[in-house]
Design a protein around this motif. Structure first.
Motif, PDB file in Angstrom:
ATOM      1  N   ALA A 117       0.829  -1.202   0.000  1.00  0.00           N
ATOM      2  CA  ALA A 117       0.000   0.000   0.000  1.00  0.00           C
ATOM      3  C   ALA A 117       0.865   1.254   0.000  1.00  0.00           C
ATOM      4  O   ALA A 117       0.572   2.236  -0.697  1.00  0.00           O
ATOM      5  CB  ALA A 117      -0.930  -0.002   1.219  1.00  0.00           C
ATOM      6  N   ILE A 118       1.946   1.228   0.771  1.00  0.00           N
ATOM      7  CA  ILE A 118       2.842   2.387   0.837  1.00  0.00           C
ATOM      8  C   ILE A 118       3.504   2.620  -0.518  1.00  0.00           C
ATOM      9  O   ILE A 118       3.612   3.761  -0.982  1.00  0.00           O
ATOM     10  CB  ILE A 118       3.888   2.185   1.943  1.00  0.00           C
ATOM     11  N   ILE A 119       3.948   1.540  -1.155  1.00  0.00           N
ATOM     12  CA  ILE A 119       4.587   1.657  -2.468  1.00  0.00           C
ATOM     13  C   ILE A 119       3.640   2.312  -3.467  1.00  0.00           C
ATOM     14  O   ILE A 119       4.022   3.222  -4.227  1.00  0.00           O
ATOM     15  CB  ILE A 119       5.026   0.272  -2.982  1.00  0.00           C
ATOM     16  N   LEU A 120       2.396   1.876  -3.495  1.00  0.00           N
ATOM     17  CA  LEU A 120       1.425   2.437  -4.435  1.00  0.00           C
ATOM     18  C   LEU A 120       1.150   3.901  -4.131  1.00  0.00           C
ATOM     19  O   LEU A 120       1.006   4.719  -5.053  1.00  0.00           O
ATOM     20  CB  LEU A 120       0.136   1.619  -4.400  1.00  0.00           C
ATOM     21  N   LEU A 170       3.516  -8.398  -7.173  1.00  0.00           N
ATOM     22  CA  LEU A 170       3.521  -7.596  -5.948  1.00  0.00           C
ATOM     23  C   LEU A 170       2.616  -8.231  -4.898  1.00  0.00           C
ATOM     24  O   LEU A 170       2.991  -8.358  -3.725  1.00  0.00           O
ATOM     25  CB  LEU A 170       3.048  -6.171  -6.255  1.00  0.00           C
ATOM     26  N   MET A 171       1.428  -8.639  -5.319  1.00  0.00           N
ATOM     27  CA  MET A 171       0.493  -9.222  -4.374  1.00  0.00           C
ATOM     28  C   MET A 171       0.908 -10.624  -3.953  1.00  0.00           C
ATOM     29  O   MET A 171       0.725 -11.021  -2.803  1.00  0.00           O
ATOM     30  CB  MET A 171      -0.919  -9.241  -4.970  1.00  0.00           C
ATOM     31  N   LEU A 172       1.496 -11.394  -4.861  1.00  0.00           N
ATOM     32  CA  LEU A 172       1.955 -12.728  -4.476  1.00  0.00           C
ATOM     33  C   LEU A 172       3.047 -12.628  -3.412  1.00  0.00           C
ATOM     34  O   LEU A 172       3.032 -13.371  -2.424  1.00  0.00           O
ATOM     35  CB  LEU A 172       2.471 -13.501  -5.690  1.00  0.00           C
ATOM     36  N   ILE A 173       3.984 -11.732  -3.610  1.00  0.00           N
ATOM     37  CA  ILE A 173       5.050 -11.573  -2.624  1.00  0.00           C
ATOM     38  C   ILE A 173       4.474 -11.183  -1.267  1.00  0.00           C
ATOM     39  O   ILE A 173       4.878 -11.712  -0.221  1.00  0.00           O
ATOM     40  CB  ILE A 173       6.082 -10.535  -3.107  1.00  0.00           C
ATOM     41  N   ASN A 174       3.514 -10.271  -1.275  1.00  0.00           N
ATOM     42  CA  ASN A 174       2.967  -9.768  -0.019  1.00  0.00           C
ATOM     43  C   ASN A 174       1.984 -10.726   0.642  1.00  0.00           C
ATOM     44  O   ASN A 174       1.920 -10.777   1.871  1.00  0.00           O
ATOM     45  CB  ASN A 174       2.298  -8.417  -0.253  1.00  0.00           C
ATOM     46  N   THR A 175       1.221 -11.443  -0.138  1.00  0.00           N
ATOM     47  CA  THR A 175       0.184 -12.287   0.449  1.00  0.00           C
ATOM     48  C   THR A 175       0.583 -13.748   0.599  1.00  0.00           C
ATOM     49  O   THR A 175      -0.024 -14.469   1.401  1.00  0.00           O
ATOM     50  CB  THR A 175      -1.109 -12.230  -0.381  1.00  0.00           C
ATOM     51  N   ALA A 176       1.584 -14.198  -0.154  1.00  0.00           N
ATOM     52  CA  ALA A 176       1.985 -15.602  -0.093  1.00  0.00           C
ATOM     53  C   ALA A 176       3.370 -15.797   0.518  1.00  0.00           C
ATOM     54  O   ALA A 176       3.567 -16.668   1.373  1.00  0.00           O
ATOM     55  CB  ALA A 176       1.933 -16.226  -1.493  1.00  0.00           C
ATOM     56  N   ILE A 177       4.348 -14.986   0.090  1.00  0.00           N
ATOM     57  CA  ILE A 177       5.711 -15.186   0.592  1.00  0.00           C
ATOM     58  C   ILE A 177       5.905 -14.532   1.960  1.00  0.00           C
ATOM     59  O   ILE A 177       6.432 -15.150   2.894  1.00  0.00           O
ATOM     60  CB  ILE A 177       6.750 -14.651  -0.420  1.00  0.00           C
ATOM     61  N   TYR A 178       5.493 -13.292   2.091  1.00  0.00           N
ATOM     62  CA  TYR A 178       5.686 -12.570   3.353  1.00  0.00           C
ATOM     63  C   TYR A 178       5.108 -13.324   4.550  1.00  0.00           C
ATOM     64  O   TYR A 178       5.766 -13.419   5.603  1.00  0.00           O
ATOM     65  CB  TYR A 178       5.070 -11.176   3.243  1.00  0.00           C
ATOM     66  N   PRO A 179       3.886 -13.877   4.463  1.00  0.00           N
ATOM     67  CA  PRO A 179       3.335 -14.572   5.634  1.00  0.00           C
ATOM     68  C   PRO A 179       4.127 -15.793   6.080  1.00  0.00           C
ATOM     69  O   PRO A 179       3.985 -16.225   7.236  1.00  0.00           O
ATOM     70  CB  PRO A 179       1.929 -14.977   5.167  1.00  0.00           C
TER      71      PRO A 179
END
Length: 210
Positions: free
Chosen positions: A71-74, A100-109
């Protein structure tokens, strides 16, 4: 928007992503180091702004609180599009949003749960199994990202730099580490090395990961 931004972060953590984005955007900001693992005035302030007590937390010049790196990046892209954080045009923008969303929603968790398995598996005799399984899942996900990277480079989307490259550069320092990326995800390893040498980012990456 004019004024100074305040970034609450911790050395080597996800706040490095936002710090890099701010450096590229040339927006004025103040960095506040927070040891969120222990009680301290900085952590108390962070909790006032973000009840999750997580970094990055960004305080905008008007007092608005932003969390979640994507969200901050956007937001930063909207305020300073010349930084090149988000690709323009129909060709690269859909791919940018997907990864972007895969990294944040799948990898980060996988770090959220794998870093402190006992928190999520209380009373289990061997909570380390959660770390082991999330580590393996993360490696498989990174290999998917590596396969999606443009084969000609030099960036994830080919000639077009974007915030995905920042994520790769920062997160390559985390488990499974730079040596693993060099062996198993060489395209991502090469991207990370190039980002770290960016003239506007070299000093930041040395300070974050030296």
């Amino acid at each position: 928007m004019s004024g100074t931004y305040t970034l609450f972060g911790n050395r080597g953590c996800g706040s490095a992503l936002v710090a890099a984005a701010l450096e590229l955007s040339k927006l004025p900001y103040h960095y506040q180091e927070v040891d969120y693992s222990k009680d301290c005035p900085e952590r108390d302030r962070l909790l006032e702004l973000n009840p999750l007590g997580q970094v990055p937390t960004l305080l905008l010049p008007d007092g608005t609180v932003m969390t979640e790196s994507a969200a901050i990046i956007l937001l930063l892209h909207i305020r300073w599009p010349l930084a090149g954080l988000v690709p323009s045009g129909e060709i690269h923008f859909p791919a940018f949003l997907r990864w972007l969303m895969l990294i944040n929603t799948a990898i980060y968790p996988t770090f959220t749960y794998g870093d402190t398995p006992q928190k999520w598996l209380p009373g289990v005799a061997n909570p380390q199994v959660l770390t082991d399984t999330t580590n393996a899942h993360r490696e498989a996900l990174w290999q998917q990202v590596n396969a999606a990277a443009d084969p000609e480079g030099p960036w994830f989307l080919g000639p077009t730099f974007c915030a995905i490259d920042l994520y790769i550069a920062v997160m390559s320092h985390w488990r499974p580490g730079e040596a693993w990326f060099a062996e198993h995800c060489p395209k991502l390893g090469a991207i990370a090395a190039q980002v770290a040498k960016h003239p506007r980012l070299e000093a930041l990456f040395e300070a974050e990961f030296a």
